[in-house]
Design an enzyme around this catalytic site. Structure first.
Site, PDB file in Angstrom:
ATOM      1  N   LYS A  54      21.246  -8.848  15.342  1.00 62.49           N
ATOM      2  CA  LYS A  54      21.610  -8.198  13.868  1.00 62.49           C
ATOM      3  C   LYS A  54      20.569  -6.892  13.993  1.00 62.49           C
ATOM      4  CE  LYS A  54      22.828 -12.339  11.553  1.00 62.49           C
ATOM      5  NZ  LYS A  54      22.552 -13.522  10.931  1.00 62.49           N
ATOM      6  N   GLN A  98      17.997 -16.517   7.402  1.00 63.23           N
ATOM      7  CA  GLN A  98      19.016 -16.994   8.522  1.00 63.23           C
ATOM      8  C   GLN A  98      18.840 -18.456   8.141  1.00 63.23           C
ATOM      9  OE1 GLN A  98      20.702 -15.141  10.878  1.00 63.23           O
ATOM     10  NE2 GLN A  98      21.443 -16.877  11.590  1.00 63.23           N
ATOM     11  N   ASP A 121      24.712 -11.237   2.624  1.00 61.45           N
ATOM     12  CA  ASP A 121      25.609 -12.483   3.328  1.00 61.45           C
ATOM     13  C   ASP A 121      26.736 -12.992   2.651  1.00 61.45           C
ATOM     14  OD1 ASP A 121      25.090 -13.410   5.977  1.00 61.45           O
ATOM     15  OD2 ASP A 121      23.182 -14.560   5.269  1.00 61.45           O
TER      16      ASP A 121
END
Ligand code: GUN
Length: 282
Positions: A54, A98, A121
């Site tokens: 990322k 995460q 997200d």
């Protein structure tokens, strides 16, 4: 038949060059540098590797990224405090936590504390609800990446039978909604589905997010279907997906590889979402 291999890596690079970099330049012209913060808890190797991908892609797009690392002994309150700080910091446009998190931390509480306008997200109830209602929102990254891959492969979903294997909040459920929005007829399968093979027999597109290595093989795939493999597993040092690539590629008309298929598209979607969040803030 030998399937066309759809390279997510190449599609992501195309989106980067033809779209994302230009949008970042435009924002920079307005003195806005999109910024993503990643919260990484603990030392899981896979998570560290995803986060590194990322950061790398963010750098290529010209956006800022910062990884805030915490020991896996961090308390829930401390994470919630950190998110609160990020929510109120106007220099940060996007934040992700995460997953997975250590067991003593409630994923629901943590995700629900993220400001939906920074939820790149697309995991907050507000953004998931908007997706369900067909409203403009930040769409979660793997489903968004899958839709981009299908578009790049010129798959028009109108009237098509799409079979989704896996009903997770992160992939199966949202991708089924996105496919329906594009006029597909969607069949949802999961661990309790009876006669999975019957559900695959008339599929035009199969999206496999079962979380089981090589769960689907060529015998289960109708001739000419498009196969999207969302899984990634490290089996004795070798990466494979939820689909047995070798046998599946003899039946499918097109298939995503592992690695280099859905993974890079997920990362690309995350960076696009951060750019969208920055554009909306301007
Ligand atoms: N872990 C596995 N997939 C994902 C994802 O899409 N987002 C986050 N935050 N964590 C993950």
């Amino acid at each position: 038949m030998s399937a066309r291999v759809i390279s997510g890596k190449e599609v992501a690079e195309e989106i980067l060059s033809n779209d994302l970099r230009l949008r970042v330049e435009k924002l920079k012209g307005k003195n806005i540098v999109p910024k993503l913060v990643v919260i990484l808890v603990g030392e899981m190797k896979a998570s560290a590797s995803y986060v590194a991908q990322k950061e790398k892609f963010a750098g290529k797009a010209g956006i800022e990224s910062e990884v805030r690392r915490f020991e896996d002994t961090i308390s829930e309150e401390e994470i919630l405090d950190e998110i609160n700080k990020i929510n109120t910091d106007s220099s940060i446009h996007g934040v992700i936590v995460q997953l997975p998190l250590p067991k003593h931390i409630s994923v629901t509480k943590v995700l629900n504390s993220i400001d939906p306008s920074k939820d790149v997200d697309g995991f907050t109830p507000s953004n998931v609800g908007k997706l369900f209602l067909g409203e403009d929102t930040l769409v979660s990254c793997t489903p968004k990446g899958i839709m981009s891959i299908l578009k790049s492969a010129d798959v028009n979903l109108t009237g098509m039978n799409v079979t989704v294997i896996g009903r997770s909040n992160i992939v199966g459920k949202p991708v089924s909604i996105l496919c329906q929005q594009q006029n597909a007829t969607v069949t949802m399968c999961h661990s309790k589905t009876r006669d999975l093979n019957a559900k695959l027999a008339d599929a035009d597109v199969i999206i496999v997010a079962a979380g089981v290595p090589k769960f689907i093989n060529g015998d289960q795939i109708p001739n000419g279907a498009v196969v999207v493999d969302v899984g990634i597993h490290n089996i004795e040092g070798k990466l494979c997906g939820d689909v047995d690539f070798e046998s599946a590629s003899k039946k499918a008309s097109a298939i995503t590889p592992v690695p280099g298929g859905v993974g890079p598209m997920t990362v690309c979607a995350l960076i696009e979402n951060t750019i969208i969040a920055a554009e909306r803030s301007s």
